[in-house]
Design a protein around this motif. Structure first.
Motif, PDB file in Angstrom:
ATOM      1  N   LEU A 288      -1.187   5.016  -8.119  1.00 51.01           N
ATOM      2  CA  LEU A 288      -1.574   4.424  -6.837  1.00 51.01           C
ATOM      3  C   LEU A 288      -0.398   3.649  -6.257  1.00 51.01           C
ATOM      4  O   LEU A 288       0.450   3.153  -7.003  1.00 51.01           O
ATOM      5  N   GLU A 289      -0.387   3.544  -4.969  1.00 48.42           N
ATOM      6  CA  GLU A 289       0.605   2.666  -4.308  1.00 48.42           C
ATOM      7  C   GLU A 289      -0.183   1.647  -3.501  1.00 48.42           C
ATOM      8  O   GLU A 289      -0.093   1.600  -2.275  1.00 48.42           O
ATOM      9  N   HIS A 290      -1.015   0.891  -4.216  1.00 45.80           N
ATOM     10  CA  HIS A 290      -1.898  -0.072  -3.567  1.00 45.80           C
ATOM     11  C   HIS A 290      -1.692  -1.446  -4.185  1.00 45.80           C
ATOM     12  O   HIS A 290      -1.545  -1.581  -5.395  1.00 45.80           O
ATOM     13  N   TRP A 291      -1.784  -2.447  -3.340  1.00 45.95           N
ATOM     14  CA  TRP A 291      -1.563  -3.835  -3.739  1.00 45.95           C
ATOM     15  C   TRP A 291      -2.471  -4.255  -4.887  1.00 45.95           C
ATOM     16  O   TRP A 291      -2.025  -4.802  -5.900  1.00 45.95           O
ATOM     17  N   THR A 292      -3.782  -4.016  -4.733  1.00 44.70           N
ATOM     18  CA  THR A 292      -4.755  -4.564  -5.677  1.00 44.70           C
ATOM     19  C   THR A 292      -4.546  -4.016  -7.083  1.00 44.70           C
ATOM     20  O   THR A 292      -4.543  -4.765  -8.070  1.00 44.70           O
ATOM     21  N   SER A 293      -4.344  -2.711  -7.184  1.00 49.41           N
ATOM     22  CA  SER A 293      -4.179  -2.130  -8.523  1.00 49.41           C
ATOM     23  C   SER A 293      -2.845  -2.550  -9.128  1.00 49.41           C
ATOM     24  O   SER A 293      -2.750  -2.760 -10.345  1.00 49.41           O
ATOM     25  N   ALA A 294      -1.809  -2.704  -8.301  1.00 51.68           N
ATOM     26  CA  ALA A 294      -0.507  -3.132  -8.847  1.00 51.68           C
ATOM     27  C   ALA A 294      -0.642  -4.523  -9.463  1.00 51.68           C
ATOM     28  O   ALA A 294      -0.150  -4.787 -10.570  1.00 51.68           O
ATOM     29  N   ALA A 295      -1.323  -5.415  -8.749  1.00 54.74           N
ATOM     30  CA  ALA A 295      -1.490  -6.784  -9.256  1.00 54.74           C
ATOM     31  C   ALA A 295      -2.298  -6.778 -10.561  1.00 54.74           C
ATOM     32  O   ALA A 295      -1.910  -7.387 -11.560  1.00 54.74           O
ATOM     33  N   GLU A 296      -3.409  -6.049 -10.539  1.00 51.82           N
ATOM     34  CA  GLU A 296      -4.277  -6.043 -11.728  1.00 51.82           C
ATOM     35  C   GLU A 296      -3.587  -5.366 -12.908  1.00 51.82           C
ATOM     36  O   GLU A 296      -3.684  -5.824 -14.048  1.00 51.82           O
ATOM     37  N   GLN A 297      -2.903  -4.269 -12.644  1.00 47.96           N
ATOM     38  CA  GLN A 297      -2.232  -3.563 -13.747  1.00 47.96           C
ATOM     39  C   GLN A 297      -1.140  -4.421 -14.381  1.00 47.96           C
ATOM     40  O   GLN A 297      -0.923  -4.366 -15.591  1.00 47.96           O
ATOM     41  N   GLY A 298      -0.433  -5.183 -13.546  1.00 49.48           N
ATOM     42  CA  GLY A 298       0.618  -6.044 -14.095  1.00 49.48           C
ATOM     43  C   GLY A 298       0.049  -6.962 -15.160  1.00 49.48           C
ATOM     44  O   GLY A 298       0.594  -7.084 -16.269  1.00 49.48           O
ATOM     45  N   ALA A 299      -1.087  -7.583 -14.839  1.00 46.77           N
ATOM     46  CA  ALA A 299      -1.710  -8.524 -15.782  1.00 46.77           C
ATOM     47  C   ALA A 299      -2.202  -7.791 -17.033  1.00 46.77           C
ATOM     48  O   ALA A 299      -1.961  -8.225 -18.164  1.00 46.77           O
ATOM     49  N   VAL A 300      -2.872  -6.653 -16.830  1.00 49.26           N
ATOM     50  CA  VAL A 300      -3.416  -5.915 -17.983  1.00 49.26           C
ATOM     51  C   VAL A 300      -2.279  -5.409 -18.882  1.00 49.26           C
ATOM     52  O   VAL A 300      -2.350  -5.520 -20.116  1.00 49.26           O
ATOM     53  N   ALA A 301      -1.223  -4.885 -18.261  1.00 46.29           N
ATOM     54  CA  ALA A 301      -0.117  -4.325 -19.061  1.00 46.29           C
ATOM     55  C   ALA A 301       0.509  -5.402 -19.936  1.00 46.29           C
ATOM     56  O   ALA A 301       0.813  -5.165 -21.111  1.00 46.29           O
TER      57      ALA A 301
END
Ligand SMILES: Cc1cc2nc3c(=O)[nH]c(=O)nc-3n(C[C@H](O)[C@H](O)[C@H](O)COP(=O)(O)OP(=O)(O)OC[C@H]3O[C@@H](n4cnc5c(N)ncnc54)[C@H](O)[C@@H]3O)c2cc1C
Length: 404
Positions: A288-301
């Motif tokens: 995805l190239e979406h703000w919300t998933s990038a933010a959430e994935q950063g934390a999960v990763a």
């Protein structure tokens, strides 16, 4: 201090959320954040919106907060150039950063228009520096040509029109946004351009961008010549994986990860626009190239990289928004649907809601100026709601709005 080392490559949204989550989870080892840009992490969506209208763009966090409160060592202004997964070392030119856990969050880079390298006035819009250059051209009253009728190009056109400038969007495909929202809704969104005085030319490509040192005109494949002082290419982005060549990571239009954002190489996780991960909510790989998933994935990763034995999957219903003129477009879910039905409002008007069906499942929802509703559809999709459930919910919403 545990003596363990977290390295995060990519100092933007996903990278910042990674270092924040690491500290929030109690990690007390060393944290290094490596970023190619010289700037502190900043937010990208405003670059094609308020920033073009003249607004400021503060960093997400000050240097002091990053250093003193989050204990992050910043290595900004030079890209990571190589990854040695055997030695567990990231290289940035001559510098080396050893890691126990690594989060790759290098995002994506804008595609450029071939053959325009030497011309001033031709830009992409991905970074703060790009946006500054575009804003300054708009300040000068540039006759603007946008190549690509995607979200970013359309937002640039909106900003130009707000200033009363002449703007033309050139789109090679017969209908814009087909991959993002499907053909019918692509047409509905594109109608906003005509209503706001932007010329949209679909089904024609760019033959040449010409000028003597500085751009003067764009020659289209149908023979049309458009005078231009500013050309903005909004023709998509490619995941920034070049620096990972030879590292032995699985690469396929992004860094390939499992549902926990794990790359399969010990200690190495990926997040944000660069990550192609298996999304359990849809049972398929996605990037995805979406703000919300990038933010959430950063934390999960980051959490998973630091505690792999308890790694959690990242499951989401994709969500993005885009602001055109005085309207907000929002989309949740996936657009590759067998049926798209407008369930409220008028696709030719100021407000509508459309639902997307895949098999007998509600797969997506698009709203134009439907802010109060979109997250309700997202929750339905997350719950695996059927198409019938989606339609019934829409009926109830419509009835409630009528009586309100
Ligand atoms: C102009 C614009 C408008 C947008 N508007 C919206 C919107 O309205 N709604 C929405 O949902 N999404 C929007 N997005 C998308 C959203 O901003 C991105 O999904 C998000 O920024 C992704 O975050 P990221 O950290 O994964 O990657 P990025 O933000 O791309 O950051 C990656 C960072 O890594 C750095 N980097 C790259 N290679 C290296 C390397 N080798 N070494 C070190 N650093 C490296 C880059 O310089 C960059 O700073 C927009 C994007 C842009 C560009």
């Amino acid at each position: 201090m545990s003596g363990r080392r977290l390295v995060v490559v990519g100092a933007s949204l996903a990278g910042l959320r990674a270092v924040e989550a690491a500290r929030k989870s109690g990690f007390d080892g060393s944290v290094v954040l490596i970023g190619a840009e010289p700037h502190l992490p900043y937010d990208r969506p405003p670059l094609s919106k308020a920033f073009l209208d003249g607004a400021d763009l503060p960093a997400f966090r000050t240097e002091e907060v990053l250093r003193d409160e989050l204990g992050v060592r910043l290595a900004l202004g030079a890209p990571a150039t190589a990854l040695d997964t055997a030695a567990r070392v990231v290289r940035a030119g001559e510098r080396e950063f050893g890691y126990d856990a690594l989060v790759i969050a290098t995002g994506a880079a804008a595609r450029t228009l071939p053959g325009t390298g030497g011309l001033t006035g031709v830009h992409t819009l991905r970074t703060r520096d790009d946006a500054l250059a575009v804003r300054s051209a708009l300040d000068d009253g540039a006759r603007t040509v946008v190549v690509g009728a995607g979200f970013i190009g359309s937002e640039v056109a909106s900003a130009a029109r707000k200033r009363g400038l002449d703007v033309t969007i050139v789109e090679a495909l017969p209908t814009p946004l087909v991959r993002a929202v499907g053909a019918a809704m692509g047409r509905a969104c594109a109608a906003l351009h005509a209503r706001n005085g932007t010329t949209l030319r679909c089904g024609t490509g760019v033959a040449a961008v010409e000028g003597d040192g500085r751009v003067e005109r764009v020659r289209l494949t149908d023979g049309t010549v458009l005078p231009a002082d500013l050309v903005v290419a909004g023709i998509g982005a490619v995941p920034a994986t070049g620096w990972l060549a030879g590292a032995g990571l699985p690469l396929d239009d992004g860094v390939v990860c499992d549902e926990t954002l794990f790359t399969g190489v010990p200690g190495v996780y990926a997040a944000g626009d660069v990550a192609r991960w298996h999304n359990p909510a849809f049972g398929r790989p996605m990037r995805l190239e979406h703000w919300t998933s990038a933010a959430e994935q950063g934390a999960v990763a980051a959490r998973n990289a630091l505690d792999p034995a308890n790694a959690k999957p990242y499951s989401t219903v994709p969500y993005f928004w885009s602001d055109w003129y005085d309207s907000r477009i929002q989309f949740v879910g996936v657009p590759a649907a067998e049926e798209v039905r407008v369930v409220d409002g008028d696709p030719g008007g100021h407000r509508f809601v459309a639902l997307y069906r895949e098999g007998d499942r509600l797969a997506g929802a698009l709203t134009l100026n439907g802010q109060p509703q979109i997250m309700k559809y997202r929750a339905l999709i997350m719950r695996g709601a059927s198409w019938a459930d989606g339609l019934e919910f829409a009926d109830r919403r419509r009835a409630a709005l009528k009586t309100a």
